[in-house]
Design an enzyme around this catalytic site. Structure first.
Site, mmCIF file in Angstrom:
data_model
loop_
_atom_site.group_PDB
_atom_site.id
_atom_site.type_symbol
_atom_site.label_atom_id
_atom_site.label_comp_id
_atom_site.label_asym_id
_atom_site.label_seq_id
_atom_site.Cartn_x
_atom_site.Cartn_y
_atom_site.Cartn_z
ATOM 1 N N THR A 1 -1.425 2.561 -8.220
ATOM 2 C CA THR A 1 -2.508 3.259 -8.892
ATOM 3 C C THR A 1 -1.966 4.381 -9.774
ATOM 4 O OG1 THR A 1 -4.006 2.659 -7.129
ATOM 5 C CG2 THR A 1 -4.671 4.500 -8.500
ATOM 6 N N GLU B 1 -1.140 -6.623 3.061
ATOM 7 C CA GLU B 1 -1.422 -5.801 4.247
ATOM 8 C C GLU B 1 -1.146 -6.548 5.537
ATOM 9 O OE1 GLU B 1 -4.754 -2.703 2.477
ATOM 10 O OE2 GLU B 1 -5.479 -4.287 3.785
ATOM 11 N N SER C 1 -5.536 5.725 -0.752
ATOM 12 C CA SER C 1 -5.413 4.273 -0.840
ATOM 13 C C SER C 1 -6.623 3.659 -1.539
ATOM 14 C CB SER C 1 -5.275 3.697 0.572
ATOM 15 O OG SER C 1 -5.052 2.329 0.499
ATOM 16 N N SER C 2 -6.364 2.771 -2.492
ATOM 17 C CA SER C 2 -7.468 2.077 -3.170
ATOM 18 C C SER C 2 -8.045 1.049 -2.206
ATOM 19 C CB SER C 2 -6.971 1.344 -4.409
ATOM 20 O OG SER C 2 -6.054 2.128 -5.131
ATOM 21 N N SER D 1 0.839 -1.184 0.000
ATOM 22 C CA SER D 1 0.000 0.000 0.000
ATOM 23 C C SER D 1 0.879 1.240 0.000
ATOM 24 C CB SER D 1 -0.897 -0.020 1.236
ATOM 25 O OG SER D 1 -1.689 1.131 1.249
ATOM 26 N N GLY D 2 0.649 2.149 -0.938
ATOM 27 C CA GLY D 2 1.430 3.382 -1.016
ATOM 28 C C GLY D 2 2.679 3.256 -1.882
ATOM 29 N N GLY E 1 -2.326 -3.953 -2.262
ATOM 30 C CA GLY E 1 -1.074 -4.614 -1.882
ATOM 31 C C GLY E 1 -1.222 -5.434 -0.608
ATOM 32 N N ASN F 1 -1.422 5.428 3.139
ATOM 33 C CA ASN F 1 -1.526 6.126 1.861
ATOM 34 C C ASN F 1 -2.712 7.087 1.888
ATOM 35 O OD1 ASN F 1 -1.815 6.860 -0.817
ATOM 36 N ND2 ASN F 1 -1.843 4.778 -1.617
HETATM 37 P P1 ATP Z 1 -2.720 1.341 -2.290
HETATM 38 O O1 ATP Z 1 -2.433 -0.117 -2.298
HETATM 39 O O2 ATP Z 1 -2.899 1.885 -0.914
HETATM 40 O O3 ATP Z 1 -3.828 1.741 -3.199
HETATM 41 P P2 ATP Z 1 -0.828 2.327 -4.268
HETATM 42 O O4 ATP Z 1 0.286 1.377 -4.496
HETATM 43 O O5 ATP Z 1 -1.918 2.336 -5.276
HETATM 44 O O6 ATP Z 1 -1.391 2.101 -2.798
HETATM 45 P P3 ATP Z 1 -0.547 5.093 -5.043
HETATM 46 O O7 ATP Z 1 -1.862 5.587 -4.590
HETATM 47 O O8 ATP Z 1 -0.342 4.817 -6.482
HETATM 48 O O9 ATP Z 1 -0.178 3.794 -4.176
HETATM 49 O O10 ATP Z 1 0.614 6.093 -4.589
HETATM 50 C C1 ATP Z 1 0.597 6.723 -3.341
HETATM 51 C C2 ATP Z 1 1.036 8.167 -3.471
HETATM 52 O O11 ATP Z 1 2.408 8.222 -3.821
HETATM 53 C C3 ATP Z 1 0.309 8.951 -4.556
HETATM 54 O O12 ATP Z 1 -0.868 9.528 -4.093
HETATM 55 C C4 ATP Z 1 1.345 10.008 -4.937
HETATM 56 O O13 ATP Z 1 1.308 11.071 -4.021
HETATM 57 C C5 ATP Z 1 2.672 9.281 -4.720
HETATM 58 N N1 ATP Z 1 3.209 8.734 -5.990
HETATM 59 C C6 ATP Z 1 3.115 7.478 -6.459
HETATM 60 N N2 ATP Z 1 3.730 7.330 -7.648
HETATM 61 C C7 ATP Z 1 4.228 8.536 -7.963
HETATM 62 C C8 ATP Z 1 4.999 9.072 -9.067
HETATM 63 N N3 ATP Z 1 5.362 8.313 -10.101
HETATM 64 N N4 ATP Z 1 5.361 10.373 -9.009
HETATM 65 C C9 ATP Z 1 4.997 11.155 -7.983
HETATM 66 N N5 ATP Z 1 4.308 10.714 -6.916
HETATM 67 C C10 ATP Z 1 3.918 9.440 -6.891
HETATM 68 MG MG MG Z 2 -3.932 2.118 -5.173
#
Ligand code: ATP
Ligand code: MG
Length: 694
Positions: free
Chosen positions: A108, A381, A153-154, A103-104, A379, A150
């Site tokens: 996404t 958890e 977070s999705s 997560s984070g 992801g 996050n």
């Molecule tokens: P979860 O499993 O909780 O959904 P995730 O893997 O989908 O987590 P994201 O929501 O894609 O995580 O990323 C978390 C945060 O990190 C985003 O909101 C953004 O602020 C930052 N982030 C991620 N990727 C990038 C990137 N390529 N450039 C800039 N910031 C990023």
């Molecule tokens: Mg996500």
């Protein structure tokens, strides 16, 4: 230093854990967040804006040669698209991009970048492209929330299938997995409800606010009485107009939007209804919350008395006689919360099915479509308390890891053996036994859960006792001595202790008949539709008529509602079926630190992720292995043109003669197929291209 900055770690001759970590973090410190391991992309979340995604960059990565440009997520998009068009390699035309990470870690964000670039690649400068790109903000508003891990977070998993005819996009389909409905009624410390509630409260006009009967945000218990600073509220407000725009673009009707918002307002009011015991056995709604009861009934478009009845008693029919059982306070509160959860869950499911309806490819039946799927699933958890939701999420990750292992290690090494290729085997952590622990029939964790869920009298404790007695000697299971129904599973990514409380109820997920009939009679058309319809096993919404038609060939599904666990298991199986016959592309997202901060690498946190992802073993197999393995026929058919002899027999000898005219070396020849390193594909593509130009 030169070595440390390598863009493809599979090209390194010698690498251990420490130098892998070092390489990645050196690159990261120079804002080089992307690194290849052969054909796999590793992406470290920068947690800050980087000028990596501008129009000009996007242009540069179109139809490019991988080795000529630094590693990038756009390169993955390019590769998937070119492969789908058959320009790069032999193999299945359908592609799937699997994005994994905690997560984070940035799954996404990567998904959105991929979608954007693929839309650029197919030059779909059409309404459809815009619609497809608008789906994400819409789903994020309803399915994402701030968590400790996050801020965005999705809270659901998704598989987006983009459908193409030749090179142009024709439509899309979303599959969603396991929305975390419990968040509607409860959030842990430092977390929030789904974004949409805050956006709606911040962005709505005063007139609409009155119309929906919305009050001050701090009044709502489901929002924990918490709102946000002026700054944050302004951002939410902006987001609200984005969401409204997205709904318009995708094609939602005005009345549908109004209904949806009214239902959300109803959910908020519902959460404020409190109960107290009376002198007699009955319960009553506290004086203070009578107003909320009235408001809820109005917003849901139902009779106040009927709503009250479904909260305070259960009606059951035994031998033709209706028996009314009064709820105690706890039961009434549970009923209230389950109405909120089911209503929200149905709205979400409806949005997804509506999106699918609107984006369905508009082509004749006999037109063959190819597909790029992008998987962005929650992801792994491991929280202070892990519930049924975490168990399902971690099972999904276990399944993905298996898919990864299967492709990267298992299939490859089995083939070397069968084809007589000399090979020193590379060991990897095979997680099949853990997967079996969950999925085996009749004694996997999910089957035992279903078995217990079928007994109305069984308790969560009984379930955990059953697990303990069956699995006490399994190396992937640990008995926990405690008064609470705890148990531990040793996952590929580490040990997770689960609290079995609530497992049976969440697995059953039944809606009392009284609640269903309450909503079917609602004067709000959308609400009535949501409850007259039924959710199919694949998670899509089906109107009752379609359900009845399906009954004929799907008998077992109609006799008894499937449990949540069984439905999830089924949707995972369907997903795997699709993925196993597609060409996979892997993006491994890494979280650099646990504080969402830019420019900081926490070595332990990163190392843990490298370890359980099996990245070191992956590097070895990509370096030494042959990831592209076309049959003689496939190869000769495609590359005979290099010999300028289109009528060449499709045999081993032909393959050899073709290759002997090139300067390509390092390939091997098996008994039925050729074995190539991952970079050979590009070398050959380049030769073909040159020939085309000549
Ligand atoms: P979860 O499993 O909780 O959904 P995730 O893997 O989908 O987590 P994201 O929501 O894609 O995580 O990323 C978390 C945060 O990190 C985003 O909101 C953004 O602020 C930052 N982030 C991620 N990727 C990038 C990137 N390529 N450039 C800039 N910031 C990023
Ligand atoms: Mg996500």
């Amino acid at each position: 230093m030169e070595v440390l900055l390598h863009e493809d770690l599979a090209a390194l001759s010698d690498l251990d854990e420490q130098s892998l970590l070092e390489s990645l973090s050196q690159r990261f410190k120079q804002d080089r967040i992307y690194t290849y391991i052969g054909d796999i992309l590793v992406a470290i979340n920068p947690f800050k804006y980087l000028p990596l995604y501008e129009k000009e960059v996007s242009e540069r990565y179109k139809y490019h040669e991988k080795t000529k440009l630094p590693p990038h997520i756009f390169a993955v998009a390019d590769r998937a698209y070119q492969s789908m068009l058959g320009r790069l390699a032999t193999g299945p035309r359908n592609q799937c991009i699997v994005i994994s990470g905690e997560s984070g870690a940035g799954k996404t964000e990567s998904t959105k970048l991929l979608l954007r670039q693929i839309m650029e690649l197919c030059r779909a400068n059409s309404q459809l492209e815009q619609q497809i790109l608008q789906v994400n903000p819409l789903l994020e508003a309803f399915g994402n929330a701030q968590t400790v891990m996050n801020d965005n977070s999705s809270r659901f998993g998704k598989y987006i299938q983009l459908r193409f005819h030749n090179s142009s996009v024709k439509g899309a389909k979303i599959n969603e997995y396991l929305l975390e409905k419990s968040r509607v009624v409860h959030q842990d410390e430092g977390e929030r409800n789904f974004h949409i509630f805050y956006c709606m409260l911040a962005g709505i006009s005063p007139d609409d606010k009155d119309m929906y009967g919305l009050l001050d945000p701090t009044q709502y218990r489901y929002l924990n009485g918490r709102y946000g600073s002026e700054d944050i509220v302004r951002k939410w407000g902006e987001k609200y107009s984005e969401v409204c725009n997205a709904m318009d673009m995708v094609g939602f009707e005005e009345q549908e939007k109004v209904d949806m918002m009214t239902i959300l307002a109803g959910i908020l009011s519902l959460g404020n209804i409190m109960f107290e015991p009376t002198e007699t056995d009955a319960l009553r709604v506290t004086d203070k919350s009578m107003g909320w009861l009235k408001a809820t009934a109005g917003q849901f478009g139902v009779q106040e008395e009927e709503l009250l009845r479904s909260l305070t008693c259960t009606l059951s029919v035994t031998r033709g006689e209706a028996i009314r059982r009064l709820h105690n306070q706890q039961q009434a509160e549970d009923a209230r919360d389950s109405i909120a959860k089911v209503a929200y869950g149905r709205v979400f499911g409806w949005i997804v099915s509506k999106v699918n309806e609107l984006l369905a490819p508009n082509v004749d039946f006999d037109v063959e479509l190819s597909e790029i799927g992008i998987l962005d699933i929650f992801g792994f958890e491991n929280f202070a308390v892990n519930r049924f939701e975490q168990l399902c999420i971690n099972l999904a990750n276990e399944q993905l890891q298996y898919f990864f292992n299967h492709h990267i290690f298992l299939m490859e090494q089995i083939e070397y053996k069968e084809e007589g290729i000399e090979w020193e085997s590379i060991s990897f952590k095979d997680n099949k036994p853990i997967l079996d622990l969950f999925l085996t029939k009749p004694i996997g964790i999910l089957s035992l859960l279903d078995e217990q869920s079928a007994f109305p009298q069984a308790s969560d404790r009984d379930f955990v006792d059953k697990l303990n007695s069956k699995f006490k000697s399994s190396p992937h299971y640990e008995v926990v001595r405690s008064h609470s129904p705890l148990f531990t599973v040793v996952h590929y990514a580490g040990k997770v202790q689960y609290n079995g409380l609530g497992f049976l109820e969440k697995n059953r997920d039944t809606i009392p008949a009284s609640i269903r009939s309450l909503f079917i009679n609602s004067v709000t058309p959308l609400l009535s539709l949501l409850f007259a319809a039924t959710i199919s096993r694949t998670g899509t919404l089906m109107p009752r008529k379609a359900k009845l038609m399906q009954k004929a060939d799907d008998n077992f599904n109609s006799t008894r509602k499937q449990s949540v666990g069984a439905q999830f298991k089924h949707s995972l199986a369907v997903l795997m079926e699709k993925m196993f016959v597609a060409s996979p592309h892997f993006v491994r997202c890494i979280k650099p630190n646990g504080s969402k901060l830019p420019d900081q690498v926490d070595n332990k946190i990163v190392m843990d992720q490298l370890r359980y992802n099996g990245l070191l073993e992956t590097i070895r197999i990509r370096r030494d292995g042959f990831s592209w393995r076309p049959s003689f026929k496939e190869f000769a058919q495609r590359y005979n043109i290099l010999l300028i002899k289109p009528d060449l027999p499709l045999t081993k000898e032909s393959c050899m003669s073709i290759l002997n005219t090139t300067k390509i070396h390092g390939w091997k020849c098996g008994s039925s197929r050729m074995f190539f390193k991952y970079w050979h594909q590009e070398e050959l593509a380049r030769l073909l291209e040159r020939l085309g130009k000549a």
